[in-house]
Scaffold this motif. Structure first.
Motif, PDB file in Angstrom:
ATOM      1  N   TYR A  82       0.848  -1.195   0.000  1.00  0.00           N
ATOM      2  CA  TYR A  82       0.000   0.000   0.000  1.00  0.00           C
ATOM      3  C   TYR A  82       0.880   1.240   0.000  1.00  0.00           C
ATOM      4  CZ  TYR A  82      -3.381  -3.415   1.753  1.00  0.00           C
ATOM      5  OH  TYR A  82      -4.173  -4.527   1.908  1.00  0.00           O
ATOM      6  N   TYR A  83       0.449   2.263  -0.739  1.00  0.00           N
ATOM      7  CA  TYR A  83       1.027   3.595  -0.586  1.00  0.00           C
ATOM      8  C   TYR A  83      -0.081   4.432   0.042  1.00  0.00           C
ATOM      9  CZ  TYR A  83       4.492   1.965  -4.017  1.00  0.00           C
ATOM     10  OH  TYR A  83       5.464   1.261  -4.671  1.00  0.00           O
ATOM     11  N   ALA A 106      -1.141  -0.859  -4.087  1.00  0.00           N
ATOM     12  CA  ALA A 106      -0.356  -0.930  -5.328  1.00  0.00           C
ATOM     13  C   ALA A 106      -0.184  -2.375  -5.792  1.00  0.00           C
ATOM     14  CB  ALA A 106       1.003  -0.287  -5.112  1.00  0.00           C
ATOM     15  N   SER A 122       6.953  -1.426  -8.509  1.00  0.00           N
ATOM     16  CA  SER A 122       6.693  -1.636  -7.078  1.00  0.00           C
ATOM     17  C   SER A 122       7.099  -3.050  -6.688  1.00  0.00           C
ATOM     18  CB  SER A 122       5.214  -1.426  -6.768  1.00  0.00           C
ATOM     19  OG  SER A 122       4.887  -0.075  -6.931  1.00  0.00           O
ATOM     20  N   ASN A 166      10.942   0.435  -1.646  1.00  0.00           N
ATOM     21  CA  ASN A 166       9.637   1.049  -1.378  1.00  0.00           C
ATOM     22  C   ASN A 166       9.612   1.716   0.002  1.00  0.00           C
ATOM     23  OD1 ASN A 166       8.468   0.257  -3.833  1.00  0.00           O
ATOM     24  ND2 ASN A 166       8.075  -1.781  -3.030  1.00  0.00           N
ATOM     25  N   ILE A 171       9.513   5.350   0.133  1.00  0.00           N
ATOM     26  CA  ILE A 171       8.326   6.110  -0.268  1.00  0.00           C
ATOM     27  C   ILE A 171       7.444   6.324   0.955  1.00  0.00           C
ATOM     28  CG2 ILE A 171       6.243   6.065  -1.726  1.00  0.00           C
ATOM     29  CD1 ILE A 171       7.979   4.318  -3.670  1.00  0.00           C
ATOM     30  N   HIS A 172       7.073   7.574   1.176  1.00  0.00           N
ATOM     31  CA  HIS A 172       6.292   7.917   2.362  1.00  0.00           C
ATOM     32  C   HIS A 172       4.940   7.203   2.329  1.00  0.00           C
ATOM     33  CE1 HIS A 172       4.992  10.232   5.765  1.00  0.00           C
ATOM     34  NE2 HIS A 172       3.888  10.561   5.112  1.00  0.00           N
ATOM     35  N   GLY A 173       4.605   6.575   3.433  1.00  0.00           N
ATOM     36  CA  GLY A 173       3.300   5.917   3.536  1.00  0.00           C
ATOM     37  C   GLY A 173       3.271   4.499   2.989  1.00  0.00           C
ATOM     38  N   ALA A 174       4.430   3.992   2.533  1.00  0.00           N
ATOM     39  CA  ALA A 174       4.445   2.629   1.989  1.00  0.00           C
ATOM     40  C   ALA A 174       4.296   1.624   3.139  1.00  0.00           C
ATOM     41  CB  ALA A 174       5.752   2.390   1.241  1.00  0.00           C
ATOM     42  N   ARG A 175       3.436   0.629   2.901  1.00  0.00           N
ATOM     43  CA  ARG A 175       3.171  -0.365   3.944  1.00  0.00           C
ATOM     44  C   ARG A 175       3.027  -1.724   3.262  1.00  0.00           C
ATOM     45  NH1 ARG A 175      -1.814  -1.934   5.926  1.00  0.00           N
ATOM     46  NH2 ARG A 175      -2.817  -0.328   4.681  1.00  0.00           N
TER      47      ARG A 175
END
Lengths: 222, 273
Positions: free
Chosen positions: B30-31, B36, B62, B71, B74-78
């Motif tokens: 997830y972003y 994603a 991704s 990844n 990248i901010h907020g990547a989970r």
């Protein structure tokens, strides 16, 4: 959304060419038998002369296939269609050669009196031509089941060939003076039997196009 | 849909070389609130080239970046699910990410040499990892440049700026820079898209020779390139919510001649996309 419209249009044109070539060869086969039946030497000569058209058509289709492979990099079923076309035109061209062969036998026989009315040989020709037409329809319709069924029908042509052979053998045994004429008719039947075998090869290519598998179907008796 | 796939059989490779190098299992990425990647499961065989293809935005990059935790940047990547390198989960808190990225190197779309000499570009990584001896660095630089098929072209200009090289040479310099830290896996994200056809073919040739010793994963928009260079290929596409899914994964020859999934067939024959 179709993204390669030009490429797929060209691919359809190539397949139309194969159908057109099949139609020329079907006609040539039936005309060669008509020439034989009716002692029509002019028609026989025409069939021989027309075989050039078949050969040219084959090269023309092959060139189109090579060009499309080199310039369009076809993949998956498109690639299999083109590979199948390359095989199919070679089979159809050979069937054309058998028709030419029959026409040449008709010329050889000339106006010699017929040994017997021709019944099974025209049947063989009709069956073979019917199989050829349907196999090419199965190709353009991507119908593997139809192709498999058509290839089993080769047995009928083989049976007719057996029948012709046995009958002509009886003539030769009874009267050795008929040997030359009977042998020539056996050649004709043999050409038709081979032509039907070529149709089963076309059917195998149809199965390949649909399933991606190369498999032998309907092994011929001969 | 859970796609459970075994590692494709690569008959051209010696059996002992074909072990699972990387593994993704039930991965969701997830972003922020945007998903994603959805439920990605695949095994990447060692010492081979795996190509990832698919339409723009389907999550190819991704997926590639999962394997060296790019990844994370990248901010907020989970991430949910499991990703392993040689059987070790790489998203475990115990993992040293710098060490992971040394083992799993990356080559990007645009050649990005550092604004320094050819020599320094290649020596940069080893230096960062503590190698100081000039002799040792020279040895590493020559070996890496040779391995990247660039040595003969640059051996007389090692002091020149890396930026003075041609595009194709710059990309091979970047590959040499990756090789210098002795990775086990090389991730390539569209490595040829900024190169001319001849430079592209050189890189492809290089990839083939590198695949003897390294596990390579390449993301490419160029299907012919995927078909030419890879041993295995993965086709991805987007679901209606734009999440990337793995549609088909198998030996390259099969995927490009007789794909199993109609969506793959439609994509590679240009009937959609």
């Amino acid at each position: 959304m179709e993204t390669r419209t030009t490429f797929h249009k060209r691919l359809r044109e190539i397949q139309d060419d194969v159908l057109a070539m099949g139609s020329i060869v079907s006609k040539a086969t039936l005309r060669s038998i008509d020439a034989l039946k009716n002692r029509d030497l002019e028609l026989a000569q025409q069939v021989v002369a027309d075989d050039n058209k078949v050969n040219r058509k084959r090269f023309e289709i092959e060139e189109k296939c090579i060009e499309i492979i080199a310039t369009q990099q076809p993949m998956a079923s498109d690639l299999r269609i083109i590979l199948a076309v390359l095989n199919i035109v070679s089979e159809v061209e050979r069937i054309g050669d058998y028709a030419e062969g029959i026409a040449k036998i008709a010329i050889m026989i000339g106006d010699e009196p017929p040994l017997k009315p021709l019944i099974d040989i025209p049947r063989m020709a009709e069956k073979t031509v019917d199989m050829l037409r349907r196999s090419l329809d199965a190709f353009v319709n991507r119908d593997a089941e139809a192709a498999k069924k058509i290839s089993t029908e080769d047995d009928m042509v083989d049976q007719l060939y057996d029948q012709v052979f046995r009958e002509l053998l009886t003539f030769m045994a009874e009267d050795p003076k008929t040997i030359t004429r009977a042998t020539r008719l056996i050649w004709v039947a043999h050409n038709l039997e081979r032509a039907a075998d070529r149709v089963t090869n076309i059917c195998e290519r149809v199965v390949f196009v649909v399933t991606g598998k190369m498999e032998e179907i309907g092994a011929s008796k001969y | 849909m859970n796609i459970k796939l075994n590692m494709p059989d690569i008959s051209t490779r010696p059996a002992d070389k074909c072990v699972t190098k990387l593994k993704a299992e039930g991965v969701n990425l997830y972003y922020g609130s945007f998903q994603a990647l959805r439920n990605i499961t695949l095994d990447i065989p060692s010492c081979s080239i795996t190509a990832i293809i698919g339409p723009s935005g389907c999550g190819k990059s991704s997926l590639l970046r999962l394997f060296n935790r790019m990844n994370d940047l990248i901010h907020g990547a989970r991430l949910e699910g499991n990703v392993e390198l040689d059987g070790t989960p790489i998203y475990s808190p115990k993992i040293d990410v710098a060490e992971l990225r040394k083992r799993v190197g990356m080559v990007f779309q645009k050649p990005n040499p550092f604004p320094m000499s050819v020599f320094e570009n290649v020596a940069y990584g080893p230096k960062r990892h503590g190698i100081k001896s000039r002799g040792e660095l020279e040895e590493i630089v020559e070996k890496s440049l040779r391995h990247a098929a660039l040595w003969d072209e640059v051996k007389d200009k090692l002091g020149q700026s890396g930026l003075a090289l041609s595009g194709g040479q710059q990309q091979r310099l970047c590959i040499a820079r990756v090789l210098a830290v002795e990775p086990e896996v090389i991730l390539m994200d569209e490595p040829c898209s900024a190169l001319d056809p001849v430079a592209t073919l050189k890189i492809e040739d290089l990839m083939r020779s590198l695949s003897e010793d390294y596990t390579i994963i390449i993301v490419t928009h160029n299907m012919q390139q995927a078909a030419r260079v890879s041993d295995t290929a993965a086709f991805m596409m987007m679901e209606p919510d734009r999440a990337g899914v793995l549609v088909e994964y198998g030996p390259t020859a099969q995927l490009f001649t007789n794909p199993k999934d109609k969506r793959t067939e439609d994509y590679i024959t240009g009937r959609f996309g």
